[in-house]
Design an enzyme around this catalytic site. Structure first.
Site, mmCIF file in Angstrom:
data_model
loop_
_atom_site.group_PDB
_atom_site.id
_atom_site.type_symbol
_atom_site.label_atom_id
_atom_site.label_comp_id
_atom_site.label_asym_id
_atom_site.label_seq_id
_atom_site.Cartn_x
_atom_site.Cartn_y
_atom_site.Cartn_z
ATOM 1 N N HIS A 98 0.835 -1.213 0.000
ATOM 2 C CA HIS A 98 0.000 0.000 0.000
ATOM 3 C C HIS A 98 0.869 1.262 0.000
ATOM 4 C CE1 HIS A 98 -0.285 -0.027 4.698
ATOM 5 N NE2 HIS A 98 0.683 0.774 4.320
ATOM 6 N N GLU B 145 -4.849 0.665 -0.330
ATOM 7 C CA GLU B 145 -4.596 -0.765 -0.181
ATOM 8 C C GLU B 145 -4.662 -1.460 -1.547
ATOM 9 O OE1 GLU B 145 -3.508 -1.685 2.582
ATOM 10 O OE2 GLU B 145 -4.735 -1.159 4.311
HETATM 11 P P1 PGA Z 1 5.874 2.195 8.411
HETATM 12 O O1 PGA Z 1 4.688 2.241 7.353
HETATM 13 O O2 PGA Z 1 6.650 3.471 8.295
HETATM 14 O O3 PGA Z 1 5.110 2.101 9.685
HETATM 15 O O4 PGA Z 1 6.677 0.981 8.078
HETATM 16 C C1 PGA Z 1 4.885 2.483 6.009
HETATM 17 C C2 PGA Z 1 3.534 2.306 5.386
HETATM 18 O O5 PGA Z 1 2.782 1.427 5.828
HETATM 19 O O6 PGA Z 1 3.217 3.046 4.452
#
Ligand code: PGA
Length: 213
Positions: free
Chosen positions: A105, A110
């Site tokens: 995503h 998503e």
């Molecule tokens: P994260 O998320 O920085 O928590 O790894 C990235 C995302 O899900 O877009």
């Protein structure tokens, strides 16, 4: 520019803050739009994108408060709020900074999100809900949010896709070397003419070019 919050861009925000503090760069003439926002939380919840970004970056740079634009999932007329946000963004942001979800995503777009999607309310996938738990000190994990759409992301003049840590290695490999399609929204960036994929050694470990990086 359009910016995410979270652990992925933390290093870049620390460096931006240092650079502004040292007088090397200025945000005085910038505009910042948040990439997405969690729904169903109080406005002061520290896990909200707006509050995290404020804490990580905006408290440390000289961006005028009126140049900070954010999404309010609790707006009584959310479709209108989203339409106005897209209108404020205009044709294209200069710089789009993105993390990547374990399922590919981008923002909260998503798998299955249409490539031309606008800013809108979305339901989060279970993996996204679980991996967001680290941002909340409570069990009331958000199950939906509002996100800038893939249409705006793909129209950006420049995109930086960031990933770090071993958990992202598989999706980074699929994004760079696997099939292009909505099943992995991040793969759609391969059709963008000015997208850089910035990974650390762990997140890039499964790339076929990894040995030469
Ligand atoms: P994260 O998320 O920085 O928590 O790894 C990235 C995302 O899900 O877009």
């Amino acid at each position: 520019m359009c910016l995410p919050s979270g652990s992925t861009p933390a290093g870049i925000y620390a460096e931006m803050s240092r650079s502004v503090g040292a007088g090397l760069v200025s945000f005085a003439r910038a505009s910042v739009f948040v990439l997405d926002e969690f729904g169903g939380l109080g406005p002061d919840d520290p896990g909200r994108t707006r509050n995290t970004l404020q804490h990580q970056l905006l408290d440390h740079v000289d961006l005028p408060p009126t140049a900070f634009h954010y999404l309010d999932p609790e707006d009584a007329d959310l479709p209108r709020h989203c339409t106005r946000y897209d209108a404020l963004i205009g044709a294209a942001v200069d710089l789009m900074l993105l993390g990547i979800g374990l399922n590919g995503h981008l923002g909260m777009n998503e798998p299955g999100s249409p490539p031309d999607s606008p800013t809108r309310r979305v339901e989060l996938h279970e993996t996204t809900i679980q991996s967001s738990a680290k941002y909340f000190a409570h069990q009331n994990l958000p199950r939906w949010g509002v996100t800038v759409g893939l249409g705006t992301i793909l129209a950006s003049k420049e995109v930086w896709l960031l990933a770090n840590g071993p958990a992202k290695a598989r999706i980074v490999q699929q994004t760079v070397e696997g099939p292009i399609g909505s099943a992995n929204p991040a793969s759609l960036l391969r059709r963008h003419r000015n997208c850089s994929v910035l990974v650390d050694a762990d997140a890039g470990a499964l790339l076929s070019v990894a040995g030469s990086v």
